[in-house]
Scaffold this motif. Structure first.
Motif, mmCIF file in Angstrom:
data_model
loop_
_atom_site.group_PDB
_atom_site.id
_atom_site.type_symbol
_atom_site.label_atom_id
_atom_site.label_comp_id
_atom_site.label_asym_id
_atom_site.label_seq_id
_atom_site.Cartn_x
_atom_site.Cartn_y
_atom_site.Cartn_z
ATOM 1 N N LEU A 16 0.861 -1.355 -0.027
ATOM 2 C CA LEU A 16 -0.147 0.058 -0.063
ATOM 3 C C LEU A 16 0.932 1.337 -0.001
ATOM 4 O O LEU A 16 1.807 1.411 0.826
ATOM 5 C CB LEU A 16 -1.037 0.019 1.104
ATOM 6 N N ARG A 17 0.511 2.111 -0.894
ATOM 7 C CA ARG A 17 1.257 3.593 -1.172
ATOM 8 C C ARG A 17 0.212 4.409 -1.239
ATOM 9 O O ARG A 17 -0.801 4.448 -2.039
ATOM 10 C CB ARG A 17 2.292 3.520 -2.321
ATOM 11 N N LEU A 18 0.663 5.793 -0.524
ATOM 12 C CA LEU A 18 -0.077 6.898 -0.614
ATOM 13 C C LEU A 18 0.624 7.975 -0.894
ATOM 14 O O LEU A 18 1.649 8.119 -0.592
ATOM 15 C CB LEU A 18 -0.990 7.023 0.604
ATOM 16 N N ARG A 19 -0.156 8.834 -2.116
ATOM 17 C CA ARG A 19 0.486 10.170 -2.124
ATOM 18 C C ARG A 19 -0.289 11.238 -1.590
ATOM 19 O O ARG A 19 -1.310 11.231 -1.477
ATOM 20 C CB ARG A 19 0.650 10.571 -3.565
ATOM 21 N N LEU A 20 0.548 11.959 -0.842
ATOM 22 C CA LEU A 20 0.011 13.066 0.150
ATOM 23 C C LEU A 20 0.179 14.411 -0.395
ATOM 24 O O LEU A 20 1.204 14.755 -0.761
ATOM 25 C CB LEU A 20 0.351 12.707 1.491
ATOM 26 N N GLU A 21 -0.675 15.395 -0.072
ATOM 27 C CA GLU A 21 -0.297 16.665 -0.322
ATOM 28 C C GLU A 21 -0.568 17.346 0.857
ATOM 29 O O GLU A 21 -1.779 17.060 1.574
ATOM 30 C CB GLU A 21 -1.239 17.217 -1.405
ATOM 31 N N THR A 22 0.169 18.333 1.070
ATOM 32 C CA THR A 22 0.143 19.307 2.666
ATOM 33 C C THR A 22 -0.504 20.748 2.191
ATOM 34 O O THR A 22 0.227 21.345 1.260
ATOM 35 C CB THR A 22 1.326 19.119 3.451
ATOM 36 N N ARG A 23 -1.421 20.982 2.911
ATOM 37 C CA ARG A 23 -1.975 22.389 2.638
ATOM 38 C C ARG A 23 -1.710 23.202 3.816
ATOM 39 O O ARG A 23 -1.894 22.478 5.095
ATOM 40 C CB ARG A 23 -3.609 22.411 2.478
ATOM 41 N N SER A 24 -1.401 24.388 3.932
ATOM 42 C CA SER A 24 -1.092 25.156 5.059
ATOM 43 C C SER A 24 -2.061 25.049 6.306
ATOM 44 O O SER A 24 -3.207 25.376 6.108
ATOM 45 C CB SER A 24 -0.836 26.565 4.692
ATOM 46 N N GLY A 25 -1.334 24.775 7.328
ATOM 47 C CA GLY A 25 -2.248 24.638 8.444
ATOM 48 C C GLY A 25 -3.016 23.339 8.537
ATOM 49 O O GLY A 25 -3.707 23.439 9.766
ATOM 50 N N HIS A 26 -2.837 22.461 7.773
ATOM 51 C CA HIS A 26 -3.844 21.171 7.765
ATOM 52 C C HIS A 26 -2.720 20.183 7.754
ATOM 53 O O HIS A 26 -1.766 19.843 7.376
ATOM 54 C CB HIS A 26 -4.407 21.076 6.666
ATOM 55 N N ARG A 27 -3.244 18.910 8.257
ATOM 56 C CA ARG A 27 -2.595 17.608 8.034
ATOM 57 C C ARG A 27 -2.491 17.207 6.599
ATOM 58 O O ARG A 27 -3.144 17.390 5.791
ATOM 59 C CB ARG A 27 -3.030 16.341 8.904
#
Length: 219
Positions: A16-27
């Motif tokens: 299992l692999r996930l690509r994550l994106e981070t938005r300012s102030g959020h997980r």
């Protein structure tokens, strides 16, 4: 264990692999999910799933706890992506998740367990920790360095699907090396070396299973 169903040749290992994106102030939020299953510690693919995920808008309140009957997941949601993986998880054989480190994967699978209860009931194996046992190094190595050490070339245009396949090739390499060295011979051995077992899934979410499948790894 009440019954030995966990010889490695009997287990379906799900990378299992996930690509994550981070938005300012959020997980960080998943925007892409890839899963790749192989039966036993082989390099033969049993099935694969790839889904784009639409993350919630910033400021969206967390969803309320899911109750039964579990509603259909929203199209494009993380719940829908995990539900598709869940549909591939067979009832007649034990499964184990494979991840790099695995904290994020374990957390997200558990949060989505109403939509993937069989998947969430699987033990999770940390391929990086297994690799470090088989081939210790003076300093910790990252994923790419481990791939290179295993002789896996990294393409310039790598994708998440490629990453999942490479992780499972690394898993095959380190598990085979550990078997040859007498370090492990069963799923239980791998879990003891570099794995974790989730808490029991709430009965209302868990489908009926044959009594000898997906039993607790340790009595």
């Amino acid at each position: 264990m009440a019954r030995d169903t966990s010889a490695m040749s009997d287990v379906c290992f799900v990378g299992l692999r996930l690509r994550l994106e981070t938005r300012s102030g959020h997980r960080p939020e998943p925007v892409e999910l890839n899963a790749l299953a192989r039966r036993g510690a082989t390099e033969v693919t049993a099935w694969s799933v790839h889904n784009a995920v639409v993350p919630p808008e910033p400021g969206t309140p967390p969803p309320p706890p899911v109750k039964t009957p579990v509603p259909e997941p929203a199209a494009g949601s993380l719940a829908a992506a995990f539900a598709e993986v869940e549909r591939r998880v067979g009832r007649e054989e034990p499964h184990a998740l494979v991840a790099t480190h695995g904290f994020i994967e374990k957390t997200l699978v558990w949060e989505q367990r109403p939509y993937c209860p069989r998947l969430a009931s699987c033990p999770l194996l940390d391929v990086m920790a297994l690799a470090a046992i088989v081939q210790p190094t003076a300093t910790p190595l990252g994923f790419d360095a481990r791939l290179r050490l295993a002789g896996i070339e990294i393409p310039p245009d790598r994708s998440l699907s490629w990453d999942t396949d490479a992780m499972m090739r690394l898993f095959h390499t380190v598990v085979s090396a550990g078997v040859a060295a007498g370090r492990w011979s069963s799923l239980e051995d791998l879990v003891r070396a570099a794995g974790s077992v989730p808490p029991p899934i709430e009965p209302e979410f868990m489908p009926e299973l044959p009594v000898d499948v997906q039993e607790s790894l340790f009595d």
